[in-house]
Design a protein around this motif. Structure first.
Motif, PDB file in Angstrom:
ATOM      1  N   ARG A  99      20.059 -71.743   5.332  1.00 30.13           N
ATOM      2  CA  ARG A  99      20.198 -70.721   4.290  1.00 30.13           C
ATOM      3  C   ARG A  99      19.813 -69.368   4.873  1.00 30.13           C
ATOM      4  NH1 ARG A  99      20.977 -70.206  -0.843  1.00 30.13           N
ATOM      5  NH2 ARG A  99      20.988 -72.461  -1.157  1.00 30.13           N
ATOM      6  N   ILE A 100      20.663 -68.372   4.680  1.00 29.53           N
ATOM      7  CA  ILE A 100      20.393 -67.006   5.103  1.00 29.53           C
ATOM      8  C   ILE A 100      19.732 -66.265   3.951  1.00 29.53           C
ATOM      9  CG2 ILE A 100      21.399 -64.904   6.064  1.00 29.53           C
ATOM     10  CD1 ILE A 100      21.873 -67.377   7.797  1.00 29.53           C
ATOM     11  N   THR A 101      18.609 -65.613   4.244  1.00 30.87           N
ATOM     12  CA  THR A 101      17.869 -64.902   3.204  1.00 30.87           C
ATOM     13  C   THR A 101      17.476 -63.520   3.714  1.00 30.87           C
ATOM     14  OG1 THR A 101      15.655 -65.644   3.876  1.00 30.87           O
ATOM     15  CG2 THR A 101      16.927 -67.125   2.462  1.00 30.87           C
ATOM     16  N   GLY A 102      16.666 -62.814   2.921  1.00 32.48           N
ATOM     17  CA  GLY A 102      16.135 -61.521   3.303  1.00 32.48           C
ATOM     18  C   GLY A 102      14.678 -61.448   2.906  1.00 32.48           C
ATOM     19  N   GLY A 103      14.231 -60.317   2.325  1.00 34.12           N
ATOM     20  CA  GLY A 103      14.956 -59.178   1.852  1.00 34.12           C
ATOM     21  C   GLY A 103      16.289 -59.488   1.188  1.00 34.12           C
ATOM     22  N   GLU A 104      17.164 -58.502   1.236  1.00 33.24           N
ATOM     23  CA  GLU A 104      18.540 -58.686   0.778  1.00 33.24           C
ATOM     24  C   GLU A 104      19.420 -58.819   2.020  1.00 33.24           C
ATOM     25  OE1 GLU A 104      22.002 -59.313  -0.373  1.00 33.24           O
ATOM     26  OE2 GLU A 104      20.352 -59.442  -1.812  1.00 33.24           O
ATOM     27  N   PRO A 105      19.887 -60.024   2.321  1.00 33.81           N
ATOM     28  CA  PRO A 105      20.591 -60.247   3.588  1.00 33.81           C
ATOM     29  C   PRO A 105      21.866 -59.442   3.755  1.00 33.81           C
ATOM     30  CG  PRO A 105      20.782 -62.153   2.127  1.00 33.81           C
ATOM     31  CD  PRO A 105      19.750 -61.261   1.533  1.00 33.81           C
ATOM     32  N   LEU A 106      22.500 -59.041   2.656  1.00 36.22           N
ATOM     33  CA  LEU A 106      23.743 -58.285   2.777  1.00 36.22           C
ATOM     34  C   LEU A 106      23.526 -56.865   3.273  1.00 36.22           C
ATOM     35  CD1 LEU A 106      25.766 -59.505  -0.342  1.00 36.22           C
ATOM     36  CD2 LEU A 106      25.791 -60.365   2.000  1.00 36.22           C
ATOM     37  N   LEU A 107      22.267 -56.446   3.395  1.00 36.03           N
ATOM     38  CA  LEU A 107      21.968 -55.146   3.991  1.00 36.03           C
ATOM     39  C   LEU A 107      22.023 -55.199   5.515  1.00 36.03           C
ATOM     40  CD1 LEU A 107      18.994 -53.927   1.762  1.00 36.03           C
ATOM     41  CD2 LEU A 107      21.328 -53.034   1.780  1.00 36.03           C
ATOM     42  N   ARG A 108      22.034 -56.394   6.093  1.00 34.94           N
ATOM     43  CA  ARG A 108      22.121 -56.539   7.554  1.00 34.94           C
ATOM     44  C   ARG A 108      23.586 -56.420   7.973  1.00 34.94           C
ATOM     45  NH1 ARG A 108      18.753 -59.193  11.771  1.00 34.94           N
ATOM     46  NH2 ARG A 108      19.848 -58.566  13.679  1.00 34.94           N
ATOM     47  N   GLU A 109      23.849 -55.417   8.775  1.00 35.97           N
ATOM     48  CA  GLU A 109      25.219 -55.133   9.196  1.00 35.97           C
ATOM     49  C   GLU A 109      25.818 -56.307   9.965  1.00 35.97           C
ATOM     50  OE1 GLU A 109      27.572 -51.546  11.626  1.00 35.97           O
ATOM     51  OE2 GLU A 109      25.385 -51.531  11.401  1.00 35.97           O
ATOM     52  N   ASP A 110      27.090 -56.582   9.714  1.00 30.98           N
ATOM     53  CA  ASP A 110      27.847 -57.630  10.401  1.00 30.98           C
ATOM     54  C   ASP A 110      27.303 -59.034  10.141  1.00 30.98           C
ATOM     55  OD1 ASP A 110      29.628 -55.792  11.524  1.00 30.98           O
ATOM     56  OD2 ASP A 110      28.369 -55.486  13.287  1.00 30.98           O
TER      57      ASP A 110
END
Length: 324
Positions: free
Chosen positions: A64-75
């Motif tokens: 599972r990919i997480t963050g923070g908000e993971p969609l803020l990580r470019e590419d």
């Protein structure tokens, strides 16, 4: 196969790709300035992937990919594609607040992402803004719609808070039911970074709200899932994530990796070991050695208890670093 020091099989890796977030949710980091760890401190996707391959080869079949908000990580979609191409049948998911999903959902799907967990704490514009620290609901709902449109599986997470959104438990459930999504209600996890005035709802209080309208049947936990599942009288299934319950840790199958390269054996504990130096050198053997030690040291259970919420110990863990 990865086995921890208590004989539990570990096959689930959660990767936080950034601690940055575009929300300031009250139960996570309401006072944190909009700043971020310098880019040079983060592991590149190529470095993260070196470790991911080790984990997969040793038996990890769920990421599972997480963050923070993971969609803020470019590419981010390129990283997801690396994982998907390496093991196409892996259970590959992402946790997001959905604000950036309208533009990202199709790319994520095309890269090989299979599932999303989306935070939705209110269906009221003003309440959602109060929880998140800004006006977010319209974009979040658009993001959910887009994710469903492109064919991603979606689960909704809601954190019920007393005096804030506790009157929306059934409304959020009905929304999820109408959209073919499972909802999971999460007990608020007390931590030092949250708004000190917050009061969460105990699992039994959440269930009492549901019982005001429905008869429910306990189904139990599905494998090593943190969610205890229930069935409504109309056939709809929902979950309750109750980390304070005595059996919550019995079948824990998870470890966590932060964007800076720290391997974390348990969400509650602050203890961690770094693989950063090793993967930056391409030394996968040493990184595997760190993984083995982290598994050996993985605690049997967290320090949360079934005591009343106001009597529980606060966690020092910054959930925005580990993805919750």
């Amino acid at each position: 196969m990865l086995i921890d020091g208590h004989g539990r099989t570990v096959n689930y890796l959660r990767i936080s790709v950034t601690e940055r977030c575009n929300f300031r949710c009250q139960y996570c980091m309401p006072e944190k300035p909009f700043s971020w760890v310098p880019k040079e401190n983060l592991l590149s996707f190529e470095e993260l992937f070196l470790f991911v391959k080790v984990a997969i080869d040793e038996g990890v079949n769920k990421i599972r990919i997480t963050g923070g908000e993971p969609l803020l990580r470019e590419d981010l979609d390129k990283f997801i594609k690396m994982i998907s191409d390496y093991k196409p049948d892996i259970d590959l998911a992402l946790t997001t607040n959905a604000f950036l999903l309208p533009d990202a959902a199709q790319r994520l799907k095309d890269a090989g992402l299979k599932r999303l967990n989306i935070s939705l704490d209110s269906l009221k514009t003003d309440v959602a803004a109060k929880v998140a620290g800004k006006d977010v609901l319209s974009e979040v709902l658009k993001g959910i719609d887009k994710a469903l449109e492109v064919g991603l599986q979606v689960k909704i997470n809601m954190v019920p808070l007393k005096g804030i959104n506790d009157d929306e438990i059934l409304d959020v459930m009905d929304y999820c039911k109408a959209h073919g999504m499972k909802v999971r209600f999460i007990e608020y996890m007390e931590n030092e970074h949250a708004d000190k005035a917050l009061k969460g709802m105990h699992g039994r209080e959440i269930l009492a709200k549901v019982k005001e309208r429905h008869t429910i049947k306990a189904l139990g936990r599905e494998g090593a899932s943190p969610s205890f599942n229930y069935l409504l009288d109309d056939g709809y299934e929902f979950g309750l994530i109750d980390p304070h319950k005595h059996d919550f840790c019995e079948s824990c199958n998870r470890i966590r990796l932060t964007a800076e390269g720290f391997l974390i054996p348990c969400l509650y504990f602050d203890e961690a070991m770094s693989i950063a130096e090793h993967v930056k050198k391409g030394d996968v053997e040493s990184a595997a050695g760190v993984l083995a030690q982290v598994l050996k040291d993985k605690p049997k259970e967290n320090r949360w208890s079934e005591e009343e919420l106001e009597d529980r110990e606060l966690s020092k863990r910054a959930f925005y670093e580990t993805g919750g």
